[in-house]
Design a protein around this motif. Structure first.
Motif, PDB file in Angstrom:
ATOM      1  N   THR A   6       1.377  -1.092  -0.009  1.00 22.59           N
ATOM      2  CA  THR A   6      -0.067   0.205   0.078  1.00 22.59           C
ATOM      3  C   THR A   6       0.514   1.479  -0.250  1.00 22.59           C
ATOM      4  O   THR A   6       2.049   1.389   0.705  1.00 22.59           O
ATOM      5  N   HIS A   7       0.739   1.767  -0.814  1.00 22.73           N
ATOM      6  CA  HIS A   7       1.472   3.263  -1.038  1.00 22.73           C
ATOM      7  C   HIS A   7       1.540   4.115   0.804  1.00 22.73           C
ATOM      8  O   HIS A   7      -0.143   5.061   0.410  1.00 22.73           O
ATOM      9  N   ALA A   8       2.230   4.067   1.182  1.00 26.30           N
ATOM     10  CA  ALA A   8       1.816   4.926   2.705  1.00 26.30           C
ATOM     11  C   ALA A   8       1.083   6.425   2.345  1.00 26.30           C
ATOM     12  O   ALA A   8       0.853   6.808   2.911  1.00 26.30           O
ATOM     13  N   LEU A   9       1.485   7.249   1.230  1.00 24.22           N
ATOM     14  CA  LEU A   9       1.109   8.087   0.879  1.00 24.22           C
ATOM     15  C   LEU A   9       0.164   8.568  -0.180  1.00 24.22           C
ATOM     16  O   LEU A   9      -0.681   9.909  -0.063  1.00 24.22           O
ATOM     17  N   THR A  10      -0.681   7.745  -0.684  1.00 25.78           N
ATOM     18  CA  THR A  10      -1.992   7.710  -1.272  1.00 25.78           C
ATOM     19  C   THR A  10      -2.942   6.761  -0.834  1.00 25.78           C
ATOM     20  O   THR A  10      -4.461   7.134  -1.330  1.00 25.78           O
ATOM     21  N   GLU A  12      -3.198   3.926  -2.199  1.00 24.99           N
ATOM     22  CA  GLU A  12      -3.284   2.929  -3.409  1.00 24.99           C
ATOM     23  C   GLU A  12      -2.683   1.712  -3.102  1.00 24.99           C
ATOM     24  O   GLU A  12      -1.390   1.832  -2.448  1.00 24.99           O
ATOM     25  N   ARG A  13      -3.424   0.465  -3.650  1.00 28.16           N
ATOM     26  CA  ARG A  13      -1.609  -0.479  -3.866  1.00 28.16           C
ATOM     27  C   ARG A  13      -1.492  -0.476  -5.034  1.00 28.16           C
ATOM     28  O   ARG A  13      -1.910  -0.632  -5.734  1.00 28.16           O
ATOM     29  N   ILE A  14      -0.163  -1.119  -4.587  1.00 31.18           N
ATOM     30  CA  ILE A  14       0.752  -0.422  -5.963  1.00 31.18           C
ATOM     31  C   ILE A  14       2.004  -1.823  -6.149  1.00 31.18           C
ATOM     32  O   ILE A  14       2.678  -2.237  -5.019  1.00 31.18           O
ATOM     33  N   GLU A  15       3.153  -1.308  -6.810  1.00 34.07           N
ATOM     34  CA  GLU A  15       3.726  -2.214  -6.960  1.00 34.07           C
ATOM     35  C   GLU A  15       4.869  -1.355  -7.678  1.00 34.07           C
ATOM     36  O   GLU A  15       4.200  -0.631  -9.030  1.00 34.07           O
ATOM     37  N   ARG A  32      -5.600  -9.396  -2.602  1.00 35.13           N
ATOM     38  CA  ARG A  32      -5.114 -10.883  -1.010  1.00 35.13           C
ATOM     39  C   ARG A  32      -3.634 -10.520  -0.932  1.00 35.13           C
ATOM     40  O   ARG A  32      -2.474 -10.381  -2.141  1.00 35.13           O
ATOM     41  N   GLY A  33      -2.978 -11.142   0.404  1.00 33.23           N
ATOM     42  CA  GLY A  33      -1.983 -11.281   0.495  1.00 33.23           C
ATOM     43  C   GLY A  33      -1.360  -9.780   0.722  1.00 33.23           C
ATOM     44  O   GLY A  33      -0.046 -10.042   0.995  1.00 33.23           O
ATOM     45  N   ILE A  34      -1.974  -8.697   0.975  1.00 30.15           N
ATOM     46  CA  ILE A  34      -0.859  -7.216   0.765  1.00 30.15           C
ATOM     47  C   ILE A  34      -0.921  -6.566   2.028  1.00 30.15           C
ATOM     48  O   ILE A  34      -2.318  -6.339   2.354  1.00 30.15           O
ATOM     49  N   ASP A  35      -0.067  -6.982   2.975  1.00 27.84           N
ATOM     50  CA  ASP A  35      -0.688  -6.160   4.463  1.00 27.84           C
ATOM     51  C   ASP A  35       0.821  -5.741   4.356  1.00 27.84           C
ATOM     52  O   ASP A  35       1.304  -4.999   5.663  1.00 27.84           O
ATOM     53  N   THR A  36       1.763  -4.978   3.912  1.00 25.41           N
ATOM     54  CA  THR A  36       2.765  -3.891   3.743  1.00 25.41           C
ATOM     55  C   THR A  36       2.220  -3.198   3.191  1.00 25.41           C
ATOM     56  O   THR A  36       1.647  -2.837   2.210  1.00 25.41           O
ATOM     57  N   PHE A  37       3.082  -1.579   3.326  1.00 27.10           N
ATOM     58  CA  PHE A  37       3.107  -0.552   2.641  1.00 27.10           C
ATOM     59  C   PHE A  37       4.363  -0.318   2.312  1.00 27.10           C
ATOM     60  O   PHE A  37       5.661  -0.697   3.004  1.00 27.10           O
ATOM     61  N   VAL A 355      11.145   2.233   1.404  1.00 20.94           N
ATOM     62  CA  VAL A 355      11.042   1.681   2.590  1.00 20.94           C
ATOM     63  C   VAL A 355      10.001   1.018   2.608  1.00 20.94           C
ATOM     64  O   VAL A 355       9.240   1.361   2.279  1.00 20.94           O
ATOM     65  N   VAL A 356       9.775  -0.364   2.888  1.00 18.86           N
ATOM     66  CA  VAL A 356       9.243  -1.276   3.107  1.00 18.86           C
ATOM     67  C   VAL A 356       8.847  -1.330   4.349  1.00 18.86           C
ATOM     68  O   VAL A 356       9.339  -2.448   4.877  1.00 18.86           O
ATOM     69  N   PHE A 357       7.390  -1.596   5.347  1.00 17.05           N
ATOM     70  CA  PHE A 357       7.241  -1.415   6.319  1.00 17.05           C
ATOM     71  C   PHE A 357       5.850  -2.275   6.898  1.00 17.05           C
ATOM     72  O   PHE A 357       4.579  -2.530   5.767  1.00 17.05           O
ATOM     73  N   ARG A 358       5.634  -2.851   7.692  1.00 25.02           N
ATOM     74  CA  ARG A 358       3.733  -2.962   8.489  1.00 25.02           C
ATOM     75  C   ARG A 358       4.057  -2.399   9.294  1.00 25.02           C
ATOM     76  O   ARG A 358       4.958  -1.291   9.796  1.00 25.02           O
ATOM     77  N   TYR A 359       2.740  -2.102   9.210  1.00 25.27           N
ATOM     78  CA  TYR A 359       2.269  -0.471  10.367  1.00 25.27           C
ATOM     79  C   TYR A 359       0.664  -1.584  10.809  1.00 25.27           C
ATOM     80  O   TYR A 359      -0.073  -1.300  10.903  1.00 25.27           O
TER      81      TYR A 359
END
Length: 382
Positions: A6-10, A12-15, A32-37, A355-359
């Motif tokens: 997930t884009h931390a600033l918008t 949106e789910r992104i790659e 599905r399965g996207i639990d990171t920012f 940076v990739v993180f969980r929140y």
């Protein structure tokens, strides 16, 4: 390289596809399965040392500086301005030469985007001077600034000064013309002196609310004057120690999120066990509550803060959203500190610093999973 989340600033789910720069940012419709920012990697414009390494020491080894950077990456920071505080001319030049050598030769030296010189042209008075040694405080001297630039191959990117010195507007004008940001800090300046250096080109207040007298007039005073000046952005140490909750909330409302940046002002004992350490010429103590003070006293001397904790703290203390907190640690310091290729966020053509993180929103906690510097993964939690 690719990062999904997930884009931390918008929101949106992104790659994100990237190498040295970001190549593409594509929407992801299967959630599905996207639990990171995913966010631009954090930026710290004021860090005096970290993980037991003093950036103010002319003899800190390159190996130790490299190690400290690798610990810093675990906090989500990919770019920083190592900060040299007030000292003798020889010690300051020695520390800057040492840092410049590290920047140009270490594998991760590019993380040191430039250097911040905090002082020596600050107030000599107790309170505003903070932990800086009084005997080394001195008037503005553009020739000294030029020596700093020569020692670092032109990498002095930020200078903190007090407007109270005679001739400071001319000094600020000369420094700004070199492309260096000038910030107001450690000052007892009056309203006119502040206005004069802002008109000359100063654009930032260094750790607003700190480096000040313990008691001030209700009005006017130099904190209100800086908060009211819309041409000044402001940096904040949000560690729950340096600033009270009420001041933090009010100051952020005065500046607006768009003019607020997070810094750590971390010193040598950050990420270390309680004990005695150094900040340049000054002996400091890391106490059990993570407070850093002058040895044998109570006056604060930098912090032991990590940037990921600063992001968490500003959400909890000031009631900010994740987007607002991340903005204060990424695009805002990039814009205020003039870090090219970092001001737009996750945009094709920008640098591959991510940076990739969980929140965990329930407890407002961040877990850093990966940090990338120029498209290269420099930290992984696994």
């Amino acid at each position: 390289m690719k990062c999904l989340g997930t884009h931390a600033l918008t929101g949106e789910r992104i790659e994100v596809s990237f190498d040295g720069t970001i190549q593409s940012v594509d929407d992801v419709f299967d959630e599905r399965g996207i639990d990171t920012f995913v966010a631009p990697a954090f930026i710290d414009l004021q860090i005096n040392g970290f993980a037991g390494v003093d950036y103010n020491s002319p003899v800190s080894s390159l190996a130790e500086i490299e190690r400290s950077l690798r610990v810093m990456f675990s906090t989500g920071v990919a770019r920083c301005y190592p900060t040299v505080i007030t000292g003798t001319p020889e010690d300051m030049l020695g520390a800057l030469r040492n840092l410049s050598r590290a920047k140009s030769t270490l594998p991760d030296g590019g993380a040191m985007e430039g250097f911040h010189v905090e002082g020596p042209h600050i107030s000599p008075d107790d309170g505003p001077r903070g932990a800086h040694p009084r005997q080394a405080v001195r008037p503005p001297d553009f020739n000294e600034f030029q020596r700093w630039q020569e020692a670092t191959d032109g990498s002095i990117r930020l200078v903190t000064v007090s407007p109270e010195w005679p001739g400071m507007p001319d000094y600020v004008d000369q420094v700004v013309r070199q492309g260096t940001v000038v910030s107001i800090g450690h000052t007892k300046a009056d309203a006119q002196q502040i206005q004069d250096v802002v008109s000359a080109g100063a654009t930032l207040s260094t750790h607003i609310g700190n480096g000040a007298h313990a008691i001030l007039p209700r009005h006017p005073n130099y904190i209100w004057e800086q908060l009211a000046e819309d041409r000044l952005a402001a940096s904040f140490i949000i560690d729950g120690i340096h600033l009270g909750p009420a001041f933090t909330r009010v100051a952020l409302r005065a500046k607006g999120i768009e003019r607020a940046i997070l810094i750590t002002d971390a010193v040598m004992p950050a990420e270390c066990a309680p004990g005695f350490y150094r900040l340049g010429e000054v002996e400091v103590e890391l106490q059990a509550d993570r407070r850093v003070v002058l040895r044998g006293g109570t006056r604060l001397a930098g912090s032991s803060l990590r940037m990921d904790r600063a992001v968490e703290n500003v959400m909890r203390i000031a009631g900010l959203s994740l987007r607002e907190a991340i903005t204060m640690a990424t695009t805002n310091p990039a814009r205020v500190g003039r870090l090219g290729g970092r001001v737009r966020g996750l945009t094709p053509g920008d640098r591959g610093d991510l940076v990739v993180f969980r929140y965990d929103k329930a407890v407002q906690k961040i877990q850093i999973l990966e940090t990338y510097l120029g498209g290269r993964r420099v930290y992984s939690s696994t």
